[in-house]
Design a protein around this motif. Structure first.
Motif, mmCIF file in Angstrom:
data_model
loop_
_atom_site.group_PDB
_atom_site.id
_atom_site.type_symbol
_atom_site.label_atom_id
_atom_site.label_comp_id
_atom_site.label_asym_id
_atom_site.label_seq_id
_atom_site.Cartn_x
_atom_site.Cartn_y
_atom_site.Cartn_z
ATOM 1 N N GLN A 184 0.770 -0.093 -7.076
ATOM 2 C CA GLN A 184 0.565 -0.343 -5.660
ATOM 3 C C GLN A 184 -0.835 -0.880 -5.426
ATOM 4 N N LEU A 185 -0.965 -1.695 -4.413
ATOM 5 C CA LEU A 185 -2.235 -2.310 -4.069
ATOM 6 C C LEU A 185 -3.187 -1.241 -3.539
ATOM 7 N N THR A 186 -4.471 -1.343 -3.897
ATOM 8 C CA THR A 186 -5.460 -0.420 -3.355
ATOM 9 C C THR A 186 -5.881 -0.893 -1.965
ATOM 10 N N LEU A 187 -6.403 0.034 -1.164
ATOM 11 C CA LEU A 187 -6.800 -0.300 0.202
ATOM 12 C C LEU A 187 -7.905 -1.349 0.201
ATOM 13 N N LEU A 201 0.832 -1.205 0.000
ATOM 14 C CA LEU A 201 0.000 0.000 0.000
ATOM 15 C C LEU A 201 0.866 1.255 0.000
ATOM 16 N N LYS A 245 -8.588 -3.747 -2.036
ATOM 17 C CA LYS A 245 -8.068 -5.073 -2.371
ATOM 18 C C LYS A 245 -7.239 -5.638 -1.224
#
Length: 261
Positions: free
Chosen positions: A123-126, A38, A128
């Protein structure tokens, strides 16, 4: 209420808190690796969500503990002579998911992805991250809930122990995540450990009694602890001038590195 504060209940409470923390180590490692994907500004929020969802999931499972135990040995469906109950399906699904996510993370850190090499960042989303954490938290919760049911006699003590354990894990999860992120070899050891845990979940899902008799998790925890101690010694003895291995990463840090080069 006074009946909860007997010596036996207080001892079982302390023992259960310790056991919950120990059993939550693999969960903390997985969460730390996911949260490191994140943006830095969202990591604290992600950890808070993990703490509250973890408490919620475990509390719900504790209230459903009697029903869950009654489902053990009652197959949802069968393949030939082999039946799969609810716990087996959760373990099998969780093992497959954990191995898949861990192997993808290893690939991402060592090989990188095409969009990362082009500097786009992924970057990973919150949302997911939270979904992945909740899914794997449900799998890891089974061990802790069964342990709670076998250690304490009152649901109030079980829930209190779970809450305390989750708060302790939350307080240390930031330091663990930072430590793993700064030391690539520790991160690879942690990822290898998660692959082992995923495999153990598959074995438990296929034959829980046989897996319990083999004490597979004890061997996995011992191997991880031994490897971790060896790596700490290596880190201490490593020359200060020696440049550490750099794993591929997403986001601004990689862009800055590329510009510096």
């Amino acid at each position: 209420m006074a009946h909860l504060f007997t010596a036996d209940n207080l001892i079982s409470f302390v023992v259960l808190v310790v056991l919950e923390i120990v059993l939550g180590i693999d969960n903390v490692i997985f969460v730390s690796i996911i949260l490191n994907r994140l943006p830095e500004s969202l990591r604290k929020k992600g950890r808070l969500i993990w703490m509250f969802t973890g408490i919620g999931v475990r509390s719900l499972l504790l209230f459903a503990l009697k029903w869950l135990l009654e489902q053990k040995g009652k197959p949802v469906f069968s393949i030939g002579d082999k039946g799969f109950d609810l716990a087996s399906l959760v373990m099998l699904g969780g093992g497959i998911f954990l191995i898949y996510k861990t192997v993808m993370e290893i690939h991402h850190k060592l090989e990188g992805e095409e969009e990362h090499t082009k500097g786009k960042g992924a970057q990973l989303t919150l949302g997911k991250a939270v979904m992945q954490i909740i899914l794997i938290d449900m799998v890891f919760s089974f061990d802790s809930i069964i342990t709670a049911g076998g250690t304490a006699k009152h649901i109030e003590i079980m829930i209190a122990a779970v809450v305390i354990a989750m708060i302790v894990m939350f307080l240390f999860s930031g330091n663990i995540a930072s430590f793993i992120q700064k030391h690539p070899t520790i991160k690879m050891l942690a990822l290898s450990f998660l692959v082992m845990i995923g495999f153990i979940l598959l074995v438990e899902g296929w034959d829980s009694e046989r897996a319990h008799d083999l004490h597979l998790k004890n061997y996995a925890y011992f191997a991880m602890a031994f490897s971790f101690l060896v790596e700490l010694l290596n880190m201490k003895l490593r020359k200060k001038t020696e440049a550490p291995v750099r794993l591929k990463d997403s986001g601004p840090e990689k862009t800055d590195t590329a510009q510096d080069a």
